[in-house]
Design an enzyme around this catalytic site. Sequence first.
Site, short mmCIF file in Angstrom:
data_model
loop_
_atom_site.label_atom_id
_atom_site.label_comp_id
_atom_site.label_asym_id
_atom_site.label_seq_id
_atom_site.Cartn_x
_atom_site.Cartn_y
_atom_site.Cartn_z
N CYS A 113 0.82 -1.22 0.00
CA CYS A 113 0.00 0.00 0.00
C CYS A 113 0.85 1.27 0.00
CB CYS A 113 -0.93 0.00 1.20
SG CYS A 113 -1.89 -1.50 1.34
N HIS A 241 -3.59 7.13 2.72
CA HIS A 241 -3.93 5.80 2.20
C HIS A 241 -5.27 5.39 2.80
CE1 HIS A 241 -4.08 1.64 1.32
NE2 HIS A 241 -3.69 1.22 2.52
N ASN A 271 -10.17 -0.75 0.19
CA ASN A 271 -8.72 -0.60 0.21
C ASN A 271 -8.16 -1.11 -1.12
OD1 ASN A 271 -5.97 -0.84 0.62
ND2 ASN A 271 -6.13 -1.75 2.65
O1 UT7 Z 1 -3.76 -1.38 3.68
C1 UT7 Z 1 -2.90 -1.53 4.76
C2 UT7 Z 1 -3.13 -2.72 5.57
N1 UT7 Z 1 -4.44 -2.92 6.13
C3 UT7 Z 1 -4.96 -2.20 7.15
O2 UT7 Z 1 -4.54 -1.12 7.45
C4 UT7 Z 1 -6.10 -2.81 7.94
C5 UT7 Z 1 -6.03 -2.40 9.40
N2 UT7 Z 1 -7.03 -3.07 10.22
C6 UT7 Z 1 -8.34 -2.80 10.16
O3 UT7 Z 1 -8.76 -1.97 9.37
C7 UT7 Z 1 -9.26 -3.49 11.16
O4 UT7 Z 1 -8.49 -4.16 12.12
C8 UT7 Z 1 -10.26 -4.48 10.49
C9 UT7 Z 1 -11.32 -3.72 9.72
C10 UT7 Z 1 -9.52 -5.44 9.57
C11 UT7 Z 1 -10.97 -5.29 11.57
O5 UT7 Z 1 -11.63 -4.42 12.49
P1 UT7 Z 1 -11.45 -4.58 14.06
O6 UT7 Z 1 -12.31 -3.57 14.70
O7 UT7 Z 1 -10.00 -4.57 14.38
O8 UT7 Z 1 -12.09 -6.01 14.31
P2 UT7 Z 1 -11.42 -7.30 14.94
O9 UT7 Z 1 -10.47 -7.93 13.97
O10 UT7 Z 1 -10.94 -7.00 16.31
O11 UT7 Z 1 -12.68 -8.22 15.08
C12 UT7 Z 1 -13.73 -7.93 16.01
C13 UT7 Z 1 -14.80 -9.00 15.89
C14 UT7 Z 1 -14.25 -10.41 15.95
O12 UT7 Z 1 -15.19 -11.21 16.63
P3 UT7 Z 1 -14.98 -11.63 18.17
O13 UT7 Z 1 -13.66 -12.36 18.19
O14 UT7 Z 1 -14.92 -10.31 18.91
O15 UT7 Z 1 -16.15 -12.47 18.46
C15 UT7 Z 1 -14.18 -10.83 14.51
O16 UT7 Z 1 -14.28 -12.22 14.36
O17 UT7 Z 1 -15.44 -8.87 14.61
C16 UT7 Z 1 -15.39 -10.14 13.95
N3 UT7 Z 1 -15.30 -9.91 12.50
C17 UT7 Z 1 -16.37 -9.68 11.74
N4 UT7 Z 1 -17.68 -9.63 12.03
C18 UT7 Z 1 -18.51 -9.38 11.01
C19 UT7 Z 1 -14.19 -9.83 11.74
N5 UT7 Z 1 -14.51 -9.58 10.46
C20 UT7 Z 1 -15.87 -9.49 10.44
C21 UT7 Z 1 -16.80 -9.24 9.43
N6 UT7 Z 1 -18.11 -9.19 9.76
N7 UT7 Z 1 -16.42 -9.02 8.12
#
Ligand code: UT7
Length: 315
Positions: A113, A241, A271
């Site tokens: 990225c 980004h 993204n």
């Molecule tokens: O381009 C450069 C590289 N990429 C980035 O910069 C991405 C950076 N990270 C992010 O943008 C965020 O961390 C994400 C959008 C990927 C994830 O958001 P988050 O608020 O950090 O969620 P999380 O990974 O902590 O997940 C929270 C909960 C989990 O469930 P439990 O364990 O709390 O029960 C996940 O399993 O949300 C769940 N989850 C989802 N639920 C519904 C993860 N993906 C999804 C989904 N729909 N698509």
Amino acid sequence: MNGIKIRGTGRCVPKKVVTNQDLANIVETSDEWITTRTGIQHRHHCVTESHADLCLWAARSALEKAGVTPDQIGAVIVATVTPGTACPSAACLLQRDLGLPADIPCFDLNAACTGFLFALHTMECLLNASPRKFGLVVGAEQLSRVINWEDRNTCILFGDGAGAAVVECREGWPSISAVLGAKGDDELLRLPGLEAGERSFIAMDGKKVFKFAVEAVPACIDAVLEKAGKTVEDVDFFVFHQANARIIDLAVRKYHVPPEKYYKNISEYGNTAAASVPLVLSELQDQGRIGPGSRMLVVAFGGGLTWGGALMEFA
Ligand code: UT7
């Protein structure tokens, strides 16, 4: 070293729009979760378009807006992690398809990225050594090819697209003051290459990448401003980004950036990795929000891990 400035920008996104609801039909997710956690509502995915098509249309549009002809181009860099073919490179295909001179360097660059920023800095160095003073920098991705449709953590995030900028190098112009960094890590974000054998899918520890990003963005902003001897007030526009709307919101809050000085298009494209920054630049130019004389502070971060910032001006 003489600096580069942007002469013109262009972009191309594939026609097919994939909504959050479309994704909720195939994995356990919801429009509400995706919108609130990421800011993404749509992304565009290639159906008939190829990676080379995206590059070509974005580049043609940038050349046209810059008023620069193919024979004036002194180097081409395509930043990408998803080229259609490893060889020929996407940049070599552009050399052929745009009818660019054959005595110039054309190559692809992989910094995920952060690729467009790595490419701008590399282009500044190349043009200082070139008799031709215009360069073509493209960020292009077809991430839909490397999405694991069974992984809801990642499949909701990524889109396809390309953005391009024609830059000019002139004696006396200030350098873009690029600040770039890398720290090898294959656990936080990984896209296997030839070792995969079969299909190659993106895998990411989103939470850890998020934490890395919220530290990297202000570190890049501070480092660029210090290197250029400027302050936040000297910046006309902040270009981030587009990985997650919450990462951008945290940065603008920290630096008290008013809404008219930054832009988010993540809701429409998701993204798009290396294409993300030039897509923003191109939309801003078309909206008349940046143009001749504008000074933009551009910041990106991503796989590698990589990060970077630069102060880009419009010629
Ligand atoms: O381009 C450069 C590289 N990429 C980035 O910069 C991405 C950076 N990270 C992010 O943008 C965020 O961390 C994400 C959008 C990927 C994830 O958001 P988050 O608020 O950090 O969620 P999380 O990974 O902590 O997940 C929270 C909960 C989990 O469930 P439990 O364990 O709390 O029960 C996940 O399993 O949300 C769940 N989850 C989802 N639920 C519904 C993860 N993906 C999804 C989904 N729909 N698509």
